[in-house]
Design an enzyme around this catalytic site. Sequence first.
Site, PDB file in Angstrom:
ATOM      1  N   GLU A 136       0.840  -1.210   0.000  1.00  0.00           N
ATOM      2  CA  GLU A 136       0.000   0.000   0.000  1.00  0.00           C
ATOM      3  C   GLU A 136       0.871   1.254   0.000  1.00  0.00           C
ATOM      4  O   GLU A 136       0.553   2.241  -0.662  1.00  0.00           O
ATOM      5  CB  GLU A 136      -0.960   0.003   1.197  1.00  0.00           C
ATOM      6  CG  GLU A 136      -1.960  -1.156   1.237  1.00  0.00           C
ATOM      7  CD  GLU A 136      -2.779  -1.323  -0.049  1.00  0.00           C
ATOM      8  OE1 GLU A 136      -2.974  -0.340  -0.786  1.00  0.00           O
ATOM      9  OE2 GLU A 136      -3.214  -2.463  -0.327  1.00  0.00           O
ATOM     10  N   HIS A 139       1.797   2.071  -3.409  1.00  0.00           N
ATOM     11  CA  HIS A 139       0.761   2.854  -4.108  1.00  0.00           C
ATOM     12  C   HIS A 139       0.847   4.327  -3.715  1.00  0.00           C
ATOM     13  O   HIS A 139       0.663   5.206  -4.556  1.00  0.00           O
ATOM     14  CB  HIS A 139      -0.635   2.333  -3.770  1.00  0.00           C
ATOM     15  CG  HIS A 139      -0.983   1.054  -4.475  1.00  0.00           C
ATOM     16  ND1 HIS A 139      -0.812   0.879  -5.834  1.00  0.00           N
ATOM     17  CD2 HIS A 139      -1.515  -0.111  -4.010  1.00  0.00           C
ATOM     18  CE1 HIS A 139      -1.223  -0.340  -6.173  1.00  0.00           C
ATOM     19  NE2 HIS A 139      -1.640  -0.965  -5.080  1.00  0.00           N
ATOM     20  N   HIS A 145       0.313  -1.647  -9.895  1.00  0.00           N
ATOM     21  CA  HIS A 145       0.470  -3.094  -9.801  1.00  0.00           C
ATOM     22  C   HIS A 145       1.480  -3.558 -10.838  1.00  0.00           C
ATOM     23  O   HIS A 145       1.561  -3.021 -11.937  1.00  0.00           O
ATOM     24  CB  HIS A 145      -0.878  -3.795  -9.976  1.00  0.00           C
ATOM     25  CG  HIS A 145      -1.714  -3.688  -8.747  1.00  0.00           C
ATOM     26  ND1 HIS A 145      -3.081  -3.734  -8.756  1.00  0.00           N
ATOM     27  CD2 HIS A 145      -1.353  -3.528  -7.443  1.00  0.00           C
ATOM     28  CE1 HIS A 145      -3.532  -3.607  -7.519  1.00  0.00           C
ATOM     29  NE2 HIS A 145      -2.505  -3.472  -6.709  1.00  0.00           N
ATOM     30  N   CYS A 146       2.233  -4.581 -10.453  1.00  0.00           N
ATOM     31  CA  CYS A 146       3.339  -5.057 -11.278  1.00  0.00           C
ATOM     32  C   CYS A 146       2.971  -6.434 -11.816  1.00  0.00           C
ATOM     33  O   CYS A 146       2.373  -7.244 -11.114  1.00  0.00           O
ATOM     34  CB  CYS A 146       4.582  -5.124 -10.402  1.00  0.00           C
ATOM     35  SG  CYS A 146       6.044  -5.703 -11.250  1.00  0.00           S
ATOM     36  N   CYS A 151       7.061  -9.996  -7.231  1.00  0.00           N
ATOM     37  CA  CYS A 151       7.212  -8.598  -6.805  1.00  0.00           C
ATOM     38  C   CYS A 151       6.123  -8.246  -5.803  1.00  0.00           C
ATOM     39  O   CYS A 151       4.975  -8.670  -5.947  1.00  0.00           O
ATOM     40  CB  CYS A 151       7.116  -7.660  -8.007  1.00  0.00           C
ATOM     41  SG  CYS A 151       7.150  -5.911  -7.562  1.00  0.00           S
ATOM     42  N   CYS A 173      10.432  -2.031  -9.853  1.00  0.00           N
ATOM     43  CA  CYS A 173       9.695  -1.309  -8.806  1.00  0.00           C
ATOM     44  C   CYS A 173      10.642  -0.731  -7.754  1.00  0.00           C
ATOM     45  O   CYS A 173      10.374   0.338  -7.203  1.00  0.00           O
ATOM     46  CB  CYS A 173       8.649  -2.221  -8.161  1.00  0.00           C
ATOM     47  SG  CYS A 173       7.309  -2.639  -9.297  1.00  0.00           S
TER      48      CYS A 173
END
Length: 191
Positions: A136, A139, A145-146, A151, A173
């Site tokens: 979170e 985000h 989202h990956c 991940c 990421c």
Amino acid sequence: MRSQKRRIAVVPLGEVPGIVPKSIAAHILGYLNVNAEVLSPLRHPDYAYDPRRLQYNAGAVLKALESHSFGRYEKVIGVLDVDLFVPIFTYVFGEAKQGGKYALVSLNRLRKGHGEGAFVPEPIYLERAAKVALHELGHLYDLHHCSDSRCLMHFSGGLEYLDRIPLYFCRYCSVFMRDALSRPRHRRSKG
Ligand SMILES: [Zn+2]
Ligand SMILES: [Zn+2]
């Protein structure tokens, strides 16, 4: 040069086992090298209860969280023990506004083991909570989202998925996150 130290607040909403927010804060420091502080609890989110769904509306809890300023903190993670939903999903482990300041982590389903009435040992419970919190937080720093299932930003639609994703970001990421964290903090224009 960094003028202001980044700080993340971890705030219990109602009663949660004390070790969980502490563990989340420790993971944020350990994995992202950002200071996280556990604040005193805010009230239990009974205002967000939906009697038809017998669950709590994540949007309503986020809204209540937003009404506190938490001025010195860059991001705020609310931790709660009730079951959360957003209208399009049966339930969610966590919720955050993309690129926003506030996120939620629900512990409600994270104790469940495999099989009826089974519970996972505490280290796994804490690891799950840390995964949801870091996801979170991703985000909040505008990570999406990956597609890489190895991940932390991979979408987890259930515990079996959550247990499968690792407690770290993929290379892509990680770079994105490091970048976001190296940018200077926004100057506060209000509150
Ligand atoms: Zn997500
Ligand atoms: Zn990734």
